[in-house]
Design a protein around this motif. Structure first.
Motif, short mmCIF file in Angstrom:
data_model
loop_
_atom_site.label_atom_id
_atom_site.label_comp_id
_atom_site.label_asym_id
_atom_site.label_seq_id
_atom_site.Cartn_x
_atom_site.Cartn_y
_atom_site.Cartn_z
N PRO A 108 74.37 15.67 67.15
CA PRO A 108 73.81 14.33 66.98
C PRO A 108 72.41 14.35 66.36
O PRO A 108 71.62 15.26 66.61
N ASP A 109 72.11 13.35 65.56
CA ASP A 109 70.80 13.25 64.93
C ASP A 109 69.68 13.24 65.96
O ASP A 109 68.63 13.84 65.74
N THR A 110 69.90 12.58 67.09
CA THR A 110 68.85 12.52 68.12
C THR A 110 68.55 13.91 68.66
O THR A 110 67.38 14.24 68.87
N LEU A 111 69.59 14.72 68.88
CA LEU A 111 69.39 16.08 69.36
C LEU A 111 68.58 16.87 68.33
O LEU A 111 67.62 17.54 68.67
N TYR A 112 68.97 16.76 67.07
CA TYR A 112 68.29 17.51 66.02
C TYR A 112 66.83 17.06 65.88
O TYR A 112 65.93 17.88 65.73
N GLU A 113 66.60 15.78 65.97
CA GLU A 113 65.22 15.26 65.89
C GLU A 113 64.38 15.77 67.06
O GLU A 113 63.22 16.14 66.87
N ASN A 114 64.96 15.80 68.24
CA ASN A 114 64.24 16.33 69.41
C ASN A 114 63.92 17.81 69.24
O ASN A 114 62.83 18.27 69.60
#
Length: 149
Positions: A108-114
């Motif tokens: 997920p994009d959120t995981l990658y951003e974190n």
């Protein structure tokens, strides 16, 4: 069941290319200043997820031989519930797991951003290549049914 074809032995030129990629990955790990012992924990975690007994045994031994503690090795499947891992290690473990479960999560994009908030570009590059290479090696070992005695 009859023994399976050992892919590495029957196509050594392909196996050698995969091992060459493994050496390149190890250079990325070193360049990113990721501790060698911890890199074996990352390899171990992916191998646990993939159910590769050959690689689980190998990377457990390698982790211990490079100074990882039995405590960190033993809690690896439940790493999120412990305080044994620092912020960068936790982000690295999370990324490796996401890659192993890619068919379910598509990272997920959120995981990658974190993760980008914790790891720098060299670290992300090294961890992603580590996950890609160990997944290929797990598939090789499992499909060839490498013996674990």
């Amino acid at each position: 069941m009859d023994k399976r074809i050992n892919l590495g032995k029957k196509a050594p030129h392909m196996y050698d290319k995969l091992i060459s990629l493994k050496h390149d990955m190890q250079a990325l790990i070193k360049d990113a200043n990721i501790n060698e012992g911890f890199s074996h924990l990352l390899l171990l975690r992916a191998s646990q997820i993939n159910g590769c007994a050959f690689c689980v045994r190998l990377h457990t031994k390698d982790a211990l031989d490079t100074g990882e503690t039995i405590d960190r090795v033993s809690v690896l499947p439940a790493w999120q519930e412990t305080e044994y891992f620092n912020e960068k290690e936790r982000a690295s473990l999370e990324l490796v797991e996401a890659i192993c479960y890619i068919k379910d999560t598509h990272i997920p994009d959120t995981l990658y951003e974190n993760i980008k908030e914790v790891l720098n570009e060299k670290e992300i590059l090294a961890v992603e290549w580590l996950a890609l290479i160990i997944n290929a090696l797990n598939i090789l070992a499992i499909s060839s049914r490498l013996e674990v005695k």
